[in-house]
Design an enzyme around this catalytic site. Structure first.
Site, short mmCIF file in Angstrom:
data_model
loop_
_atom_site.label_atom_id
_atom_site.label_comp_id
_atom_site.label_asym_id
_atom_site.label_seq_id
_atom_site.Cartn_x
_atom_site.Cartn_y
_atom_site.Cartn_z
N GLU A 64 6.17 3.27 3.40
CA GLU A 64 6.48 3.34 1.98
C GLU A 64 7.58 4.36 1.75
O GLU A 64 7.36 5.57 1.87
CB GLU A 64 5.22 3.71 1.17
CG GLU A 64 5.47 3.59 -0.33
CD GLU A 64 4.29 4.03 -1.19
OE1 GLU A 64 3.29 4.53 -0.64
OE2 GLU A 64 4.37 3.86 -2.42
N LYS A 117 -16.97 3.46 5.15
CA LYS A 117 -15.82 2.57 4.94
C LYS A 117 -15.96 1.64 3.74
O LYS A 117 -15.30 0.62 3.68
CB LYS A 117 -15.56 1.76 6.23
CG LYS A 117 -15.33 2.67 7.45
CD LYS A 117 -15.14 1.89 8.73
CE LYS A 117 -14.79 2.83 9.88
NZ LYS A 117 -14.67 2.16 11.17
N HIS A 156 11.79 5.06 -6.18
CA HIS A 156 11.51 3.93 -5.29
C HIS A 156 12.73 3.04 -5.11
O HIS A 156 12.89 2.43 -4.07
CB HIS A 156 10.31 3.13 -5.82
CG HIS A 156 9.02 3.70 -5.35
ND1 HIS A 156 8.31 4.62 -6.09
CD2 HIS A 156 8.33 3.55 -4.18
CE1 HIS A 156 7.23 4.98 -5.41
NE2 HIS A 156 7.21 4.35 -4.26
N ASP A 188 -9.40 6.92 12.04
CA ASP A 188 -9.81 5.54 11.78
C ASP A 188 -9.26 5.13 10.42
O ASP A 188 -9.62 5.70 9.39
CB ASP A 188 -11.34 5.46 11.80
CG ASP A 188 -11.84 4.02 11.80
OD1 ASP A 188 -11.21 3.17 11.13
OD2 ASP A 188 -12.85 3.75 12.46
#
Lengths: 388, 388, 388, 388
Positions: free
Chosen positions: A88, A217, A380, A292
């Site tokens: 990004e 998660k 951006h 993770d």
């Protein structure tokens, strides 16, 4: 069409191949494609890699933000670089700008509480009486449970449990200190040993060693309220000059955007993330350091708070109740991840988390400032499409 | 200690360096470390990479599961390989096993609904009357808004808006079709153009172009209920023979674990993830194919349902309301990500999402089976610590 | 002990008694107690009362707050008294004080949106394909559904439906305009007729006519986000003089307490009620006017917002997305409830809701002021224990 | 229009009237209405009533269900009648039918845990360090806090506190045992005393004595997870004959409806109420026995679980984490409420709660059976509109 001929019955199973190369070759031939980059990116030896059906490696660009000046709860002050792996555009620049504003204001203080890695099995207890009896049994036999659990790893300390009886189910949440490891595997093995003990001593069966009472998660209020892994707090008082010169806005404007976006906006959306973009920094830091990536989920939960000080400075603070992170084990074992950890210079899991705390504070501050200034789209456009 | 001497004032800013190499060298010298792997992993040209303060690349092991037999809503049937980048041992093997059980049962059907990429600005409307007036103005001028928005990109179609007046705030959620791109930047630019129009025509200010009413990269009920990006459904009827032979358990046992874990466990934990581990597969697939890793958060939300059929087969189904994914733009531009996409053979965003849907179904089925069988710890012991 | 002798087999069933008196007498004799007040409070004829096993009536003290000056969205301004039935000392006084501050500031503006009364059945659709087919069938046959539904009552208009396919379940949420009735029974009958039609035309079975996708009498994000019944907004700009003189505090202090309590406090508690005590006023108003008291649950959901105006006045606003209320039917049929409605002078459901909106605004304002001033405990000591 | 002439400036304030009668008379004259029933229903002396601006009382029909056979955790078995005040036809009949099925199956076992009444103030702690220091101070001075708190009432015992530092806020949740009282006023006074101590000893200010971290009268995951007031569990194994003969359905059908409605339906709706209608029974029981009706909100939260036993019986169970109830104080002081409590025969708060637990189990079972059988609409048609 090619795929129509790809019969699942005729093709070989990828795990039948002896090595990475033959497996990749087979795919290239089967699909008539080239996997040159994936091959080239295989920089670790197969011995280092913990994955099945390996065909190579994939990459992520790595940038570095900072340094950021951090004071921990022992009042030690250090400057840290922050490696961030992301695709990004503008993210590294944003964290970097936040670091600058924070440094110019004397740095950030970061606090950490070790909650412990949890595993939440669910047991079959035929009725309420049995469930309450079981809770009581666990309480009485906690020392034994501790012993059994700690035998499974010299790195693991049993901490405590919480339990909930729901009809014929008993949900237990075991907490463990897994030292410098994130430790999910470690606590699974420990819980397996506990379950064996329980079965022997009480005859009670475990429905599932992981019951979503962990909660691993998945976003959950349980993790927000109880915490999991480590809980992180960071704060800084951003000098009004830094707000103006570096962040190009004012404390008042940041406060307004924070209230409208992070707080009211999240409230009416049923969100557990009262923040601007914790997950962006967590994801990039996790990818760099071998965490993770599914644990980004827990890292998206938490709240940012701000206050305008009487002198016009901006008090800025973040809280992440549930961060799963490790310095050893899992993906951190890869030598390339160790390099990123060396960039940080973290000597233990807590220090690693603390640097992430500072990074999140910086990223959060910078994005809210950018929204307040109205420059988000601009940034951006500039950084997201072209190259630097 | 080394870091005590690292003064933020004396050190150079990393962005002052002209190129990746000099930046990396500086870090190596400053920190007295070596970044050999990070250097070696830099397989893309700097022109390809969208990041600031680049010092190299980091890697993730790449395995391949499948093929999996998928039927889409147009009744086309294809077999797909699934590239997964992860450092969690057993994950690829687990998805692979799920694929096998699904294939042996005739494959999976995957359905997709394009919800659209959303951006949720918040506007300053001084009171309720003004807020309702503004909602009405937007309705009346929707064609104009559409024109203005679509001028910002030939790939973007304006779809609709939803709005909520809260005191002196008006929250709007614009929906856009961003074709094959995930499209967050695209919708930000479109919303910026809309905001300019609004300001000109109504004088109404935008507090923040992103208000957490988007909701981007934070878990939220808004996304669960309305959906975002694409909504995904997948299902398969797993033959009882496949459950027995491949998954080593029974439909009854999987149903029991599913109910205890995914549903009751998640309910009492205040979770938005009524699933076993969607996020694991989403994260590995995203890392392989160049998606934004912070979007793993949305991919963790959703529900798995099961039913025992009268003949003893297992009906198994997943639903992800809010998946942010793209085939072009962002990280997918990297050539190494394009290789992974070629392994899949997806020709558009929808096909890419559909394969992920099948992969999640496979991974979810396999984990629940493993929990039912009691082999989770075993699998992680075998695959999580040693190498294959 | 007496109860040990009360065998369920020997005792008569209360519904076997012919009338209220004999039933009450039986209880008095069986339990050796006197139910004089319950008897005395039976002021309605048995014909008026919709309950089984009637033994009398119970009472709640009735106070009146206001008048409050309310402007509706048609710009009509009226003053309303607010009947409140409660046993919580200080509640009426608190609403009253809020009314005073509001009136002195020119009154409140209240806005209302009719969302509709919803019923959310769940259907058995054997797989995803069938579920999507069913959604499509509903869309195509919506006119027929409308006709069938509207035949069940001349007071009911079918509005729309929303649907969600989840595995082998299809959840539908039908919206109806039930005119001046709250209308839960009405929509149940209409949905029953729809289900009959569906069964005949498609063979699809309804699992349950109410599936918690309604969502009736349970807190839910679905109702927060979509609204249910009517959505209510109210606001007032409280003059700084009124804040000082009547509320004994300042706009700044109220803002601070609001932010700390309603917003941050609710955020970290996983609450759907970003307000101080909507439910208190809803409960007292509902008890006075004959609403269903379990609908207090929906009335507890919503958000209060505040702003300090440039001139030091306090902008104060509330939003209740999901208020279930009626002017006719249910408990409102009792003559004593009609008296309360006459105190208000509401001519339709919307006007009744609007007055409640004003009352909630007043109560919310007063409590936040009391907390800001630090007088909450004082007020309860004075009004909660002694008599006026 | 009449109301247009009702000027807020000209009219007298209702609290200026000396007594109930003159106040009611004034309203009758002002509004040209008659309040005969409200007058007639005033069966308590004004001394008994804790309300401001009293004009009379309002009523609610009172029915009685049961008896229900309940075994508490001390294994004592008793039969209880259940007084329910409601205007919803079919509710008493429904609970009654549930009692019958439960009794015929040997009764229900009800379990209770006293969590304590909580008050959650929020304090101004200027930064994280101060916040953590304050948490530590509270821990060290807990004995002193206990003493100070318990001085405020001989009925109150201090239990514990939980705390959360969020930026410059410190949220504390104090738990108290308030004996037979629900105790909100009691804990407010105790917390006020604690705050005074804190201010004296540390200089730390309380922003608000109630911070929505209590959480009082708003739905919240905090209360679901930690519990509040009392936590309640009830269960019964309903014999398959009772399911068939009394409930007119089968264990299988009830299980299916429960799963589709209570569990899946609530999950996809973002609900905290994984039950069919806890709040209905809670509301009716609370109205009968003088509880605070806004606490129906907490009583709507919780989960029902079911299982089909091997012999075809139906295991049925409920869990309410957060029930606020009292036997003394508040509305229970009214003599008419004491009559209802005498119908129950509860000697303490716990026994009262336990009977409510049984009633909820009965109501929940009956409604799910009714939905399974498809008779819900029928029952409401019969009992909701006509008289018995």
């Amino acid at each position: 069409m090619f795929f129509l001929f790809l019969s699942t019955n005729l093709i070989m199973t990828l795990k039948d191949f002896k090595n990475t190369k033959s497996r990749r070759k087979y795919l290239e031939n089967q699909l008539a494609i080239e996997l040159e980059d994936i091959k080239k990116a295989l920089i670790h030896s197969e011995k280092e890699i913990t994955i099945e059906n390996l065909i190579g490696e994939t990459t992520l660009p790595l940038g570095v933000a900072g340094p950021i000046k951090i004071q921990n709860s022992k009042l030690e002050i250090r400057n840290y670089y922050i490696p961030l792996a992301t695709t990004e555009g503008a993210l590294v620049a944003s964290v970097n700008r936040g670091c600058k504003a924070i440094n110019q204001s004397g740095g950030t203080k970061v606090f950490l509480e070790k909650i412990g890695t949890t595993r939440g099995p669910v047991y079959e207890t035929k009725n309420l009486e049995k469930g309450f009896w079981f809770l009581n049994w666990l309480k009485k036999n906690e020392n034994l449970i501790k012993q059994i659990a700690e035998k499974t790893s010299s790195h693991l300390k049993y901490l405590k449990f919480e339990g909930k009886v729901i009809g014929h189910y008993t949900f237990i949440r075991f907490y463990f200190d897994t030292k410098d490891a994130m430790g999910m595997n470690m606590v699974t093995f420990a819980t397996e040993a506990i379950n064996k003990l329980i079965k022997e001593k009480t005859g009670i069966n475990c429905f599932a060693i992981s019951s979503n009472y962990c909660v691993d998660k998945k976003p959950s209020w349980l993790n927000f309220i109880f915490g999991r892994g480590v809980s992180l707090w960071a704060e800084a008082v951003i000098k009004k000059e830094a707000v103006k010169e570096i962040l190009k806005t004012s404390a008042q404007e940041i406060f307004k955007v924070w209230l409208a976006k992070n707080i009211i906006g999240s409230s009416i959306s049923g969100s557990l993330g009262f923040n601007a973009h914790f997950s962006n920094i967590v994801a990039a830091f996790f990818a760099a350091t071998g965490q993770d990536l599914a644990h980004v989920v827990e890292g998206s939960i938490g709240i940012t708070t701000t206050k305008i000080e009487n002198n016009g400075d901006l008090y800025f603070s973040i809280y992440l109740p549930s961060l799963m992170i490790g310095l050893i084990g899992g993906g951190t074992k890869l030598s390339i991840k160790q390099e990123a950890i060396k960039i940080i210079g973290a000597k233990n899991k807590e220090e690693l988390a603390i640097v992430l705390g500072g990074a999140i504070l910086a990223g959060e501050l910078s994005l809210l400032a950018s929204l307040a200034e109205g420059s988000l789209a601009k940034a951006h456009k500039k950084l997201g499409r072209t190259n630097k």
